[in-house]
Enzyme design. Structure first.
Site, PDB file in Angstrom:
ATOM      1  N   PRO A  97       9.144   2.013  34.914  1.00  0.00           N
ATOM      2  CA  PRO A  97       8.613   2.648  33.766  1.00  0.00           C
ATOM      3  C   PRO A  97       7.575   3.820  34.374  1.00  0.00           C
ATOM      4  O   PRO A  97       6.971   3.574  35.246  1.00  0.00           O
ATOM      5  CB  PRO A  97       7.741   1.690  33.037  1.00  0.00           C
ATOM      6  CG  PRO A  97       8.444   0.410  33.457  1.00  0.00           C
ATOM      7  CD  PRO A  97       8.988   0.778  34.890  1.00  0.00           C
ATOM      8  N   GLU A  98       7.764   5.110  33.898  1.00  0.00           N
ATOM      9  CA  GLU A  98       7.050   6.141  34.260  1.00  0.00           C
ATOM     10  C   GLU A  98       6.104   6.674  32.954  1.00  0.00           C
ATOM     11  O   GLU A  98       5.812   5.864  32.097  1.00  0.00           O
ATOM     12  CB  GLU A  98       7.788   7.350  34.706  1.00  0.00           C
ATOM     13  CG  GLU A  98       8.942   6.913  35.754  1.00  0.00           C
ATOM     14  CD  GLU A  98       9.925   8.177  36.039  1.00  0.00           C
ATOM     15  OE1 GLU A  98       9.291   9.548  35.862  1.00  0.00           O
ATOM     16  OE2 GLU A  98      10.928   8.035  36.663  1.00  0.00           O
TER      17      GLU A  98
ATOM     18  N   LYS B 274       0.389   5.170  35.502  1.00  0.00           N
ATOM     19  CA  LYS B 274       1.436   4.181  34.984  1.00  0.00           C
ATOM     20  C   LYS B 274       0.260   2.529  34.848  1.00  0.00           C
ATOM     21  O   LYS B 274       1.045   1.818  34.604  1.00  0.00           O
ATOM     22  CB  LYS B 274       2.213   3.827  36.079  1.00  0.00           C
ATOM     23  CG  LYS B 274       3.197   5.072  36.502  1.00  0.00           C
ATOM     24  CD  LYS B 274       4.242   5.004  37.531  1.00  0.00           C
ATOM     25  CE  LYS B 274       4.839   6.166  37.911  1.00  0.00           C
ATOM     26  NZ  LYS B 274       5.705   5.943  39.055  1.00  0.00           N
TER      27      LYS B 274
ATOM     28  N   HIS C 242      12.306 -14.984  32.701  1.00  0.00           N
ATOM     29  CA  HIS C 242      11.321 -14.170  33.540  1.00  0.00           C
ATOM     30  C   HIS C 242      10.068 -13.862  32.834  1.00  0.00           C
ATOM     31  O   HIS C 242       9.224 -13.112  33.323  1.00  0.00           O
ATOM     32  CB  HIS C 242      12.157 -12.766  33.660  1.00  0.00           C
ATOM     33  CG  HIS C 242      13.410 -12.924  34.348  1.00  0.00           C
ATOM     34  ND1 HIS C 242      13.653 -13.545  35.601  1.00  0.00           N
ATOM     35  CD2 HIS C 242      14.385 -12.534  34.006  1.00  0.00           C
ATOM     36  CE1 HIS C 242      14.728 -13.402  35.707  1.00  0.00           C
ATOM     37  NE2 HIS C 242      15.348 -12.958  34.903  1.00  0.00           N
TER      38      HIS C 242
ATOM     39  N   ARG D  93      15.053   8.297  47.663  1.00  0.00           N
ATOM     40  CA  ARG D  93      15.142   8.169  46.196  1.00  0.00           C
ATOM     41  C   ARG D  93      16.378   8.920  45.564  1.00  0.00           C
ATOM     42  O   ARG D  93      16.447  10.153  46.106  1.00  0.00           O
ATOM     43  CB  ARG D  93      13.654   8.701  45.458  1.00  0.00           C
ATOM     44  CG  ARG D  93      12.648   8.189  45.818  1.00  0.00           C
ATOM     45  CD  ARG D  93      12.562   6.613  45.661  1.00  0.00           C
ATOM     46  NE  ARG D  93      12.408   6.438  43.945  1.00  0.00           N
ATOM     47  CZ  ARG D  93      11.466   6.566  43.172  1.00  0.00           C
ATOM     48  NH1 ARG D  93      10.351   6.843  43.672  1.00  0.00           N
ATOM     49  NH2 ARG D  93      11.623   6.107  41.884  1.00  0.00           N
TER      50      ARG D  93
END
EC number: 3.2.2.23
Length: 300
Positions: free
Chosen positions: A2-3, A60, A108, A290
Site C-alpha cells: 500500500p502506498e 505510509k 492471517h 522493481r
C-alpha cells in the site's frame, strides 16, 4: 505494498468508524507484529481504557492519537502525547478491517482490538472489532507510551521526506532533492527521504504523466521537467485517492472493499498493452529490482 493513496483511504475510513469508542482490550496472535513494546501485556495495557481521538498519516505510517476514555478530546493538540499513540505500518500485505466481532477469523489475522461503549474489558462484550490481517507478516504495530516522542519510538518517521500535499512540497524542493544525483529518477522517487509515501505504482504513473522515462538520470532533468513531474505527482496521487486506491493483490479499505484506480492506470501493470495516448505497446523493465512500466514513445 500500500502506498500513500491506499494508506490515506484506510486513514479516512478509520476516522469515520473508530473514533471515540472505548478500547476494551485486545489479542495479539503473532507477537512479532509488535515493534514496540515487544511485550504483549505492555502493548495491550497501553491501549485498554483508551479511545482514539484522531488518525493521522505520515508517508505510509498510520498514527492514532489516544486519550483516556471519558475525558473530552476536544482540547487535544495535534501530535501531543498525553495518553499515548498507536502506530501501524501495513508494509506489503497488511490490512486494517473494521468488523463485527462475530465474523469468522481470517487465518492471517495478527492482532485484534475490541471496541465498545461499556466498561468491560472482555472481548465477548465488544460491539466492534479492528483486525490487523497480514499474509506476509511484514506489517508492524507500535504502542507509544504517554510522554514519549513519537519519532523516538517509531524511528522510521525521522527519515521521511516531505508529504506531497504539504505546502512545502514544491518544484524548488524537488529540484533540490534531485539536483546532481547520478541515479535514475524512478529510483530517486522510491526513496522515502525524497517524498514520503510515493511508491512503485504512482512513481510509474507520475513519470508517464510528466513524459519522463524512468531511466533518466536525475541530474539530466530540466527545470521544466521537474515542474511537470511535481504537478504529475500531485495529480496522480489525488486521482488515486478519489478512486479509493489501487488493488492488484491485497489492498482493501477498512470495510473490505477493493480500490478502483487499477482500472484507469496509465502504465502500471499494463506491459504489452497499447498506450492510452499513442497506442504504442507499453514496456516493462527491472530498475533497482522493481518492475517499471513506461511508454517508449511518450516518455523520453
Amino acid at each position: 505494498m500500500p502506498e500513500l493513496p491506499e494508506v490515506e483511504i484506510v486513514k479516512q475510513g478509520l476516522n469515520q468508524l473508530t473514533l471515540n469508542k472505548r478500547i476494551l482490550g485486545g489479542e495479539v496472535l503473532l507477537e512479532r507484529t509488535l515493534a514496540y513494546p515487544i511485550s504483549v501485556a505492555d502493548f495491550l495495557r497501553g491501549l485498554e481504557g483508551k479511545a482514539i481521538a484522531q488518525w493521522h498519516r505520515q508517508g505510509k505510517y498510520l498514527l492514532a492519537q489516544l486519550y483516556k476514555w471519558g475525558k473530552k478530546n476536544s482540547k487535544l493538540q495535534e501530535y501531543e502525547n498525553e495518553d499515548g499513540w498507536l502506530g501501524v505500518h501495513l508494509r506489503m500485505t497488511g490490512q486494517l478491517l473494521w468488523v463485527n466481532p462475530e465474523e469468522s477469523l481470517h487465518k492471517h489475522t495478527r492482532v485484534r482490538l475490541f471496541f465498545g461503549h461499556n466498561s468491560s474489558g472482555d472481548k465477548d462484550s465488544s460491539n466492534y472489532e479492528l483486525r490487523f490481517v497480514d499474509q506476509r507478516t511484514f506489517g508492524k504495530m507500535w504502542g507509544v507510551p504517554p510522554g514519549k516522542e513519537i519519532s523516538k519510538v517509531i524511528t522510521g518517521l525521522q527519515q521521511l521526506g516531505l508529504e506531497p500535499f504539504s505546502p512545502e512540497f514544491s518544484p524548488k524542493y524537488l529540484n533540490k532533492k534531485l539536483y546532481k544525483r547520478h541515479r535514475p529518477i524512478k529510483t530517486a522517487l522510491l526513496d522515502q527521504t525524497t517524498i514520503a509515501g510515493l511508491g512503485n505504482i504512482y512513481a510509474d504513473e507520475a513519470l508517464f504523466l510528466s513524459g519522463i522515462r524512468p531511466t533518466t538520470i536525475c541530474k539530466d532533468l530540466t527545470e521544466k521537467q521537474i515542474e511537470q513531474l511535481h504537478l504529475a505527482i500531485l495529480k496522480v496521487l489525488q486521482t488515486a485517492i478519489n478512486a479509493g486506491g489501487t488493488t492488484f493483490s491485497n489492498f482493501l479499505n477498512v470495510k473490505g472493499v477493493n480500490g478502483n484506480y487499477g482500472g484507469v492506470a496509465w502504465v502500471y501493470s499494463r506491459a504489452g498493452q497499447p498506450c492510452r495516448i499513442c497506442n504504442t505497446p507499453l514496456e516493462k523493465i527491472k530498475l533497482a529490482g522493481r518492475s517499471t512500466h513506461f511508454c517508449p514513445q511518450c516518455q523520453k
